[in-house]
Design a protein around this motif. Structure first.
Motif, short mmCIF file in Angstrom:
data_model
loop_
_atom_site.label_atom_id
_atom_site.label_comp_id
_atom_site.label_asym_id
_atom_site.label_seq_id
_atom_site.Cartn_x
_atom_site.Cartn_y
_atom_site.Cartn_z
N LEU A 1 59.48 45.25 30.99
CA LEU A 1 60.47 44.58 30.15
C LEU A 1 61.47 45.63 29.70
CD1 LEU A 1 61.67 42.25 28.55
CD2 LEU A 1 60.02 42.71 26.73
N ASN A 2 62.67 45.55 30.26
CA ASN A 2 63.71 46.54 29.99
C ASN A 2 64.64 46.05 28.87
OD1 ASN A 2 65.34 48.83 30.33
ND2 ASN A 2 66.62 47.82 31.87
N LYS A 3 65.44 46.97 28.39
CA LYS A 3 66.44 46.73 27.34
C LYS A 3 65.78 46.34 26.03
CE LYS A 3 69.71 45.00 30.83
NZ LYS A 3 70.94 44.26 31.08
N ALA B 1 65.77 51.46 29.68
CA ALA B 1 66.16 52.36 30.76
C ALA B 1 67.13 53.41 30.24
CB ALA B 1 66.80 51.57 31.90
N ARG B 2 67.86 53.08 29.20
CA ARG B 2 68.85 54.01 28.68
C ARG B 2 68.19 55.10 27.84
NH1 ARG B 2 73.76 50.21 26.72
NH2 ARG B 2 74.54 49.65 28.80
N ALA B 3 67.05 54.77 27.22
CA ALA B 3 66.48 55.73 26.27
C ALA B 3 65.15 56.33 26.73
CB ALA B 3 66.29 55.05 24.91
N GLY C 1 63.48 41.84 41.09
CA GLY C 1 63.97 41.15 39.91
C GLY C 1 65.39 40.67 40.12
N GLN C 2 65.85 39.90 39.16
CA GLN C 2 67.22 39.41 39.24
C GLN C 2 68.19 40.57 39.03
OE1 GLN C 2 65.38 36.47 36.41
NE2 GLN C 2 67.42 35.59 36.59
N SER C 3 69.42 40.38 39.43
CA SER C 3 70.38 41.44 39.16
C SER C 3 70.71 41.44 37.67
CB SER C 3 71.63 41.28 40.03
OG SER C 3 72.21 40.05 39.77
N GLY C 4 71.10 42.58 37.18
CA GLY C 4 71.44 42.72 35.78
C GLY C 4 70.28 43.10 34.89
N MET C 5 69.09 43.25 35.47
CA MET C 5 67.90 43.56 34.66
C MET C 5 67.79 45.06 34.37
SD MET C 5 66.37 40.69 34.01
CE MET C 5 67.69 39.49 34.08
N GLY C 6 68.50 45.87 35.15
CA GLY C 6 68.49 47.31 34.89
C GLY C 6 67.74 48.12 35.92
N LYS C 7 67.53 47.57 37.10
CA LYS C 7 66.79 48.29 38.14
C LYS C 7 67.52 49.58 38.54
CE LYS C 7 66.84 44.71 40.89
NZ LYS C 7 67.55 43.81 39.94
N SER C 8 68.81 49.47 38.80
CA SER C 8 69.54 50.66 39.23
C SER C 8 69.63 51.70 38.11
CB SER C 8 70.94 50.27 39.72
OG SER C 8 70.82 49.40 40.83
N THR C 9 69.75 51.22 36.89
CA THR C 9 69.78 52.16 35.77
C THR C 9 68.46 52.92 35.68
OG1 THR C 9 71.20 50.58 34.61
CG2 THR C 9 70.26 52.35 33.29
N LEU C 10 67.37 52.22 35.91
CA LEU C 10 66.05 52.88 35.90
C LEU C 10 65.94 53.90 37.02
CD1 LEU C 10 63.55 49.94 35.18
CD2 LEU C 10 63.73 52.08 33.88
N1 GDP Z 1 71.23 47.90 26.28
C1 GDP Z 1 70.74 48.26 27.47
N2 GDP Z 1 71.46 48.02 28.59
C2 GDP Z 1 70.93 48.40 29.77
C3 GDP Z 1 69.65 49.02 29.85
N3 GDP Z 1 69.38 49.25 31.15
C4 GDP Z 1 70.45 48.78 31.86
N4 GDP Z 1 71.39 48.29 31.03
C5 GDP Z 1 72.69 47.70 31.42
O1 GDP Z 1 72.46 46.49 32.12
C6 GDP Z 1 73.46 46.29 33.14
C7 GDP Z 1 72.80 46.03 34.48
O2 GDP Z 1 72.09 47.18 34.89
P1 GDP Z 1 71.79 47.51 36.42
O3 GDP Z 1 70.97 48.77 36.43
O4 GDP Z 1 73.03 47.49 37.22
O5 GDP Z 1 70.88 46.26 36.82
P2 GDP Z 1 70.35 45.83 38.26
O6 GDP Z 1 71.27 44.75 38.75
O7 GDP Z 1 68.98 45.29 38.00
O8 GDP Z 1 70.32 47.02 39.15
C8 GDP Z 1 74.30 47.56 33.14
O9 GDP Z 1 75.48 47.30 32.39
C9 GDP Z 1 73.42 48.56 32.41
O10 GDP Z 1 74.16 49.56 31.76
C10 GDP Z 1 68.92 49.26 28.63
O11 GDP Z 1 67.81 49.78 28.60
N5 GDP Z 1 69.52 48.84 27.48
#
Ligand code: GDP
Ligand code: MG
Ligand code: ZN
Length: 290
Positions: A115-117, A146-148, A166-175
């Motif tokens: 569970l991200n974010k 993922a940010r912290a 997972g769906q897009s926007g969940m933070g996979k690439s950020t992780l």
């Molecule tokens: N607040 C917050 N935003 C996050 C976090 N991780 C990712 N994001 C934001 O969520 C959006 C989608 O992230 P991305 O990694 O592209 O998701 P992906 O589509 O699953 O690869 C981006 O704008 C990220 O900056 C987090 O832990 N906290």
């Protein structure tokens, strides 16, 4: 000369293969029909300094894929851990999580839900409520941001080949970017080799982590069709059904309206959640005839 390598990116019929020396080589499969996935181990022959041919796919330990009635789409091969990434925001589809879990269970692949974010505190209660049924079933849930604190995920990947789904926007690439220092370089390398530099992440990519682990980032899923699974594979995919399987009166029970159905009895007695039974019926309805 034959080389053994690992497919680290797939884009149409173009594959990028990592060779034993750590270098990469763009490759085409020799056969017409062979479809490969990120994580596949392959036997490769160089056809020129900058190109190779894939002669064979080595046996797969696991193969994660999805399908609708028309075609199948490989997600990743040889993974040992499916990491289902959801987030507090945007809200996620519980049905999609169920489908990811069933797909993983049907291949006997271990699962972790992330569970991200979690930094978005006001969204946390709703996400926790949506995850509660999975938690009750014993699926491990790792809460992070993922940010912290992406590092919290690292121990769960030690020695594993993991895949993010997972769906897009969940933070996979950020992780991925937080866990893999050279992620950006690799993404660039893949784009240049496979889609002439159009920096898109429409394909899966495999990243190496220290400690003999790898992580595959897959493109965001909007749907996860499981038409390829038989009824038996689907019922095994619902882990809480297993104690009752084989106890129905009819050996080929579809757990529908058959008399003496042990699964339905368990639903009525509260041992299986009605929502999970409904999810099972929906998946069974689209499964391949067996
Ligand atoms: N607040 C917050 N935003 C996050 C976090 N991780 C990712 N994001 C934001 O969520 C959006 C989608 O992230 P991305 O990694 O592209 O998701 P992906 O589509 O699953 O690869 C981006 O704008 C990220 O900056 C987090 O832990 N906290
Ligand atoms: Mg992404
Ligand atoms: Zn039954």
């Amino acid at each position: 000369m034959k080389l053994e390598g690992t497919v680290i990116a797939a884009h149409g019929r173009h594959y990028l293969v990592e060779l034993p020396d750590g270098g990469t080589l763009p490759c085409f499969p020799r056969g017409k029909k062979s479809e490969l996935a990120c994580g596949d181990r392959v036997s490769v022959a160089r056809s020129s300094a900058t190109q190779g041919v894939i002669d064979a796919v080595l046996p797969r330990r696991t193969l994660l894929y999805r399908s609708n009635e028309f075609r199948q789409k490989l997600i990743a091969a040889n993974v040992t851990r499916v990491v289902v990434v959801v987030a507090t925001e945007p809200s996620f589809s519980e049905e999609l999580v169920t489908r990811c879990l069933v797909a993983a269970e049907s291949q006997d692949i271990g699962v972790l839900i992330v569970l991200n974010k979690c930094d978005l505190a006001d969204r946390l209660p709703a996400a926790e409520a949506a995850l509660a049924p999975f938690s009750r079933l014993g699926y491990p849930i790792l809460r992070l941001s993922a940010r912290a604190c992406a590092e919290a995920l690292r121990p769960h990947l030690a020695g594993q080949t993991g895949v993010f789904v997972g769906q897009s926007g969940m933070g996979k690439s950020t992780l991925i970017n937080a866990l893999v220092p050279e992620a950006n370089a690799r993404t660039r390398e893949i784009s240049e080799a496979l889609d002439s530099g159009r920096h898109t992440t429409t394909h899966a990519a495999l990243y190496r982590l220290p400690g003999d682990s790898s992580l595959i980032d897959s493109p965001g899923l909007q749907e996860f069709g499981l038409h390829h699974l038989s009824v038996s594979e689907i019922e095994h995919g619902f882990r809480e059904f297993r104690p009752w399987l084989g106890s129905c009166r009819f050996r080929n029970c579809r757990h529908d309206r058959e008399p003496g159905c042990a699964i339905r009895a368990a639903v009525e007695a509260g041992g299986i959640a009605a929502s999970r039974y409904a999810a099972f019926r929906a998946l069974r309805g689209e499964s391949r005839p067996s």
